[in-house]
Design a protein around this motif. Structure first.
Motif, PDB file in Angstrom:
ATOM      1  N   SER A 197      -8.256   1.048   5.674  1.00 59.52           N
ATOM      2  CA  SER A 197      -8.320   2.549   5.780  1.00 59.52           C
ATOM      3  C   SER A 197      -7.897   3.340   4.687  1.00 59.52           C
ATOM      4  CB  SER A 197      -7.583   2.891   7.242  1.00 59.52           C
ATOM      5  OG  SER A 197      -8.262   2.387   8.154  1.00 59.52           O
ATOM      6  N   GLY A 198      -8.002   2.743   3.528  1.00 63.33           N
ATOM      7  CA  GLY A 198      -7.738   3.425   2.241  1.00 63.33           C
ATOM      8  C   GLY A 198      -6.118   3.088   1.868  1.00 63.33           C
ATOM      9  N   VAL A 199      -5.400   2.378   2.546  1.00 63.14           N
ATOM     10  CA  VAL A 199      -4.167   2.023   2.172  1.00 63.14           C
ATOM     11  C   VAL A 199      -3.926   0.658   1.634  1.00 63.14           C
ATOM     12  CG1 VAL A 199      -1.691   1.732   3.299  1.00 63.14           C
ATOM     13  CG2 VAL A 199      -3.165   3.355   4.324  1.00 63.14           C
ATOM     14  N   PRO A 200      -3.353   0.634   0.530  1.00 60.32           N
ATOM     15  CA  PRO A 200      -3.565  -0.690  -0.215  1.00 60.32           C
ATOM     16  C   PRO A 200      -2.543  -1.526   0.496  1.00 60.32           C
ATOM     17  CG  PRO A 200      -2.183   0.909  -1.468  1.00 60.32           C
ATOM     18  CD  PRO A 200      -2.755   1.659  -0.166  1.00 60.32           C
ATOM     19  N   MET A 201      -2.942  -3.012   0.382  1.00 63.90           N
ATOM     20  CA  MET A 201      -2.259  -4.231   0.864  1.00 63.90           C
ATOM     21  C   MET A 201      -1.702  -4.764  -0.519  1.00 63.90           C
ATOM     22  SD  MET A 201      -2.942  -7.594   3.151  1.00 63.90           S
ATOM     23  CE  MET A 201      -3.865  -8.415   2.040  1.00 63.90           C
ATOM     24  N   THR A 202      -0.513  -4.729  -1.067  1.00 70.93           N
ATOM     25  CA  THR A 202       0.030  -5.310  -2.391  1.00 70.93           C
ATOM     26  C   THR A 202       0.629  -6.704  -1.939  1.00 70.93           C
ATOM     27  OG1 THR A 202       1.845  -4.317  -2.058  1.00 70.93           O
ATOM     28  CG2 THR A 202       0.189  -3.132  -3.277  1.00 70.93           C
ATOM     29  N   CYS A 203       0.284  -7.367  -3.351  1.00 73.37           N
ATOM     30  CA  CYS A 203       0.755  -8.669  -3.249  1.00 73.37           C
ATOM     31  C   CYS A 203       2.406  -8.847  -3.252  1.00 73.37           C
ATOM     32  CB  CYS A 203       0.330  -9.558  -4.565  1.00 73.37           C
ATOM     33  SG  CYS A 203      -1.627  -9.651  -4.501  1.00 73.37           S
ATOM     34  N   THR A 204       3.112  -9.732  -2.710  1.00 74.44           N
ATOM     35  CA  THR A 204       4.478  -9.686  -2.438  1.00 74.44           C
ATOM     36  C   THR A 204       5.089 -10.200  -3.513  1.00 74.44           C
ATOM     37  OG1 THR A 204       3.973 -11.246  -0.631  1.00 74.44           O
ATOM     38  CG2 THR A 204       4.531  -8.965  -0.310  1.00 74.44           C
ATOM     39  N   ILE A 205       4.392 -11.449  -4.096  1.00 74.89           N
ATOM     40  CA  ILE A 205       5.058 -12.327  -4.956  1.00 74.89           C
ATOM     41  C   ILE A 205       3.904 -12.732  -5.989  1.00 74.89           C
ATOM     42  CG2 ILE A 205       6.811 -13.215  -3.571  1.00 74.89           C
ATOM     43  CD1 ILE A 205       5.009 -15.859  -3.079  1.00 74.89           C
ATOM     44  N   ASN A 206       4.444 -13.524  -7.034  1.00 78.58           N
ATOM     45  CA  ASN A 206       3.353 -14.090  -8.062  1.00 78.58           C
ATOM     46  C   ASN A 206       2.810 -15.513  -7.464  1.00 78.58           C
ATOM     47  OD1 ASN A 206       4.355 -12.011  -9.626  1.00 78.58           O
ATOM     48  ND2 ASN A 206       5.610 -13.206 -10.847  1.00 78.58           N
ATOM     49  N   GLY A 207       1.581 -15.886  -7.546  1.00 76.00           N
ATOM     50  CA  GLY A 207       1.194 -17.035  -7.450  1.00 76.00           C
ATOM     51  C   GLY A 207      -0.293 -16.806  -7.393  1.00 76.00           C
ATOM     52  N   VAL A 208      -0.745 -17.734  -6.466  1.00 79.86           N
ATOM     53  CA  VAL A 208      -2.362 -17.859  -6.287  1.00 79.86           C
ATOM     54  C   VAL A 208      -2.791 -17.434  -4.748  1.00 79.86           C
ATOM     55  CG1 VAL A 208      -4.416 -19.596  -5.782  1.00 79.86           C
ATOM     56  CG2 VAL A 208      -2.944 -19.974  -7.966  1.00 79.86           C
ATOM     57  N   LEU A 209      -3.498 -16.462  -4.562  1.00 75.57           N
ATOM     58  CA  LEU A 209      -4.081 -16.127  -3.471  1.00 75.57           C
ATOM     59  C   LEU A 209      -4.702 -17.053  -2.737  1.00 75.57           C
ATOM     60  CD1 LEU A 209      -3.766 -13.362  -1.827  1.00 75.57           C
ATOM     61  CD2 LEU A 209      -6.335 -12.911  -2.602  1.00 75.57           C
ATOM     62  N   ARG A 210      -4.102 -17.822  -1.533  1.00 74.07           N
ATOM     63  CA  ARG A 210      -4.684 -18.901  -1.065  1.00 74.07           C
ATOM     64  C   ARG A 210      -5.372 -18.457   0.312  1.00 74.07           C
ATOM     65  NH1 ARG A 210      -0.712 -23.643   1.798  1.00 74.07           N
ATOM     66  NH2 ARG A 210       0.028 -22.000   3.071  1.00 74.07           N
ATOM     67  N   GLY A 211      -5.095 -17.397   0.662  1.00 72.84           N
ATOM     68  CA  GLY A 211      -5.816 -16.944   2.026  1.00 72.84           C
ATOM     69  C   GLY A 211      -6.015 -15.558   2.067  1.00 72.84           C
ATOM     70  N   LEU A 212      -7.217 -15.123   2.642  1.00 74.48           N
ATOM     71  CA  LEU A 212      -7.473 -13.780   2.527  1.00 74.48           C
ATOM     72  C   LEU A 212      -8.315 -13.425   3.795  1.00 74.48           C
ATOM     73  CD1 LEU A 212      -6.593 -11.170   1.268  1.00 74.48           C
ATOM     74  CD2 LEU A 212      -8.571 -11.270  -0.168  1.00 74.48           C
ATOM     75  N   LEU A 213      -8.366 -12.466   4.723  1.00 72.15           N
ATOM     76  CA  LEU A 213      -9.180 -12.325   5.838  1.00 72.15           C
ATOM     77  C   LEU A 213     -10.557 -11.757   5.220  1.00 72.15           C
ATOM     78  CD1 LEU A 213      -7.370  -9.850   8.302  1.00 72.15           C
ATOM     79  CD2 LEU A 213      -8.278 -12.173   8.667  1.00 72.15           C
ATOM     80  N   GLN A 214     -11.767 -12.204   5.933  1.00 75.16           N
ATOM     81  CA  GLN A 214     -12.823 -11.771   5.613  1.00 75.16           C
ATOM     82  C   GLN A 214     -13.503 -10.161   5.532  1.00 75.16           C
ATOM     83  OE1 GLN A 214     -15.000 -14.055   8.758  1.00 75.16           O
ATOM     84  NE2 GLN A 214     -16.089 -12.166   9.382  1.00 75.16           N
ATOM     85  N   GLU A 215     -14.207  -9.795   4.850  1.00 74.63           N
ATOM     86  CA  GLU A 215     -14.389  -8.457   4.901  1.00 74.63           C
ATOM     87  C   GLU A 215     -15.003  -7.883   6.154  1.00 74.63           C
ATOM     88  OE1 GLU A 215     -17.377  -5.334   2.291  1.00 74.63           O
ATOM     89  OE2 GLU A 215     -17.358  -7.289   2.097  1.00 74.63           O
ATOM     90  N   GLY A 216     -14.508  -6.838   6.791  1.00 74.22           N
ATOM     91  CA  GLY A 216     -15.016  -5.944   7.805  1.00 74.22           C
ATOM     92  C   GLY A 216     -14.320  -6.406   8.984  1.00 74.22           C
ATOM     93  N   VAL A 217     -13.009  -7.184   8.976  1.00 77.97           N
ATOM     94  CA  VAL A 217     -12.446  -7.608  10.360  1.00 77.97           C
ATOM     95  C   VAL A 217     -11.561  -6.441  10.527  1.00 77.97           C
ATOM     96  CG1 VAL A 217     -10.596  -8.935  11.366  1.00 77.97           C
ATOM     97  CG2 VAL A 217     -12.310  -9.945   9.494  1.00 77.97           C
ATOM     98  N   GLU A 218     -11.518  -5.913  12.098  1.00 76.23           N
ATOM     99  CA  GLU A 218     -10.660  -4.959  12.365  1.00 76.23           C
ATOM    100  C   GLU A 218      -9.357  -5.560  12.606  1.00 76.23           C
ATOM    101  OE1 GLU A 218     -11.186  -1.842  13.366  1.00 76.23           O
ATOM    102  OE2 GLU A 218     -13.403  -1.581  13.241  1.00 76.23           O
ATOM    103  N   VAL A 219      -8.320  -4.887  11.821  1.00 76.69           N
ATOM    104  CA  VAL A 219      -7.151  -5.147  12.057  1.00 76.69           C
ATOM    105  C   VAL A 219      -6.090  -4.189  12.651  1.00 76.69           C
ATOM    106  CG1 VAL A 219      -7.303  -6.837  10.031  1.00 76.69           C
ATOM    107  CG2 VAL A 219      -6.540  -4.575   9.598  1.00 76.69           C
ATOM    108  N   THR A 220      -4.865  -4.616  12.801  1.00 73.31           N
ATOM    109  CA  THR A 220      -3.956  -3.507  13.268  1.00 73.31           C
ATOM    110  C   THR A 220      -2.548  -3.693  12.235  1.00 73.31           C
ATOM    111  OG1 THR A 220      -2.841  -5.345  14.609  1.00 73.31           O
ATOM    112  CG2 THR A 220      -4.491  -3.856  15.666  1.00 73.31           C
ATOM    113  N   ALA A 221      -2.036  -2.795  11.983  1.00 71.08           N
ATOM    114  CA  ALA A 221      -0.678  -2.774  11.079  1.00 71.08           C
ATOM    115  C   ALA A 221       0.291  -3.660  11.304  1.00 71.08           C
ATOM    116  CB  ALA A 221      -0.029  -1.453  11.323  1.00 71.08           C
ATOM    117  N   GLY A 222       0.589  -4.578  10.365  1.00 74.27           N
ATOM    118  CA  GLY A 222       1.289  -5.789  10.556  1.00 74.27           C
ATOM    119  C   GLY A 222       0.746  -6.972  10.729  1.00 74.27           C
TER     120      GLY A 222
END
Length: 264
Positions: A197-222
């Motif tokens: 919803s236009g709000v950025p989800m930022t990386c918390t640490i340095n490393g390799v992005l090992r997992g990420l939800l697929q595009e279009g999934v409805e999510v809730t905060a947290g």
């Protein structure tokens, strides 16, 4: 032997790999829009893509139980969109494994198959399943429990290279998940991995992005939406975790012991 696994995320996929390599025919069930994070090692991706491959084993989406039978006879893993496990009564597997990892039992019963195995918290061996496999990291990870429950959910992610909860990325708002980066990208803390919803989800640490939800999934905060591996080994993005392998080994052990009891 036909085994039906409820769930097709990374732990369920680790189980499927062990069982398929041991000679079992495997059918998996999941929801229409899976919320798997480590998608490169999840057979749930077959629902989105039609087919996928993990560690040399191919999984294919089946539109019916008849098609699922054909797929497993051909040596591949079949994946059904079947969140309620309705296909179990038609396929009549010898073993049902509940690896949804919902931290509670979502309807699996001991009467579903000759042998029923629960994975993780929410199951009680001897009551709603024949055996439970421990998923809590530590000394007893992968242990088969024959009487009683698995350890309660701690809510704390496993430690990798000194990082635990801080390596997990969570949705910053309610809305539709829109990835900016891709699994296997090398990232730095503060980098935008996705937006909701236009709000950025930022990386918390340095490393390799090992997992990420697929595009279009409805999510809730947290909601858990990504995972960073601080070891920065890209190859880890394409192989099952130590946890998935241990749990898969526990399920295989339980099946072997259950069937040997019958033969004995």
């Amino acid at each position: 032997m036909l085994v039906e696994i409820r769930g097709a995320g990374d732990i369920a996929t680790g189980i499927a790999l062990r069982l398929r390599r041991a000679g079992c025919k495997v059918v998996m069930c999941d929801i229409a829009v899976p919320t798997s994070i480590r998608r490169t090692v999840c057979f749930s991706e077959a629902i989105r893509l039609g087919s996928c491959e993990v560690e040399g084993v191919c999984a294919r989406l089946a539109g019916s139980c008849a098609e699922a039978r054909s797929i497993v006879v051909g040596g591949e893993v079949a994946v059904l969109v079947d969140p309620e496990g309705e296909s179990i009564s038609e396929l009549k597997p010898q073993v049902v494994v509940d690896a949804i990892l919902a931290k509670k039992n979502l309807g699996t019963k001991r009467s579903m198959a000759p042998y029923v195995i629960g994975v993780g918290p929410g199951f009680y061996a001897g009551r709603d399943c024949d055996a439970v496999v421990e998923t809590n990291r530590g000394h007893f990870l992968g242990q088969v429990i024959w009487d009683g429950p698995a350890a309660p959910n701690t809510g704390i992610p496993g430690v990798i290279a000194g990082h635990s909860a801080d390596r997990v990325l969570r949705a910053p708002a309610d809305g539709v998940f829109e990835p900016v980066l891709q699994i296997c990208d090398v990232v730095r803390a503060g980098q935008v991995a996705a937006t909701v919803s236009g709000v950025p989800m930022t990386c918390t640490i340095n490393g390799v992005l090992r997992g990420l939800l697929q595009e279009g999934v409805e999510v809730t905060a947290g909601m858990k939406s990504g995972d960073i591996d601080p070891r920065c080994e890209r190859s880890h993005c394409f192989s099952s975790s130590d946890k998935a392998r241990a749990v898969g080994g526990g399920v295989l052990e339980a099946i072997c012991m259950l069937t040997s009891r019958l033969e004995g």
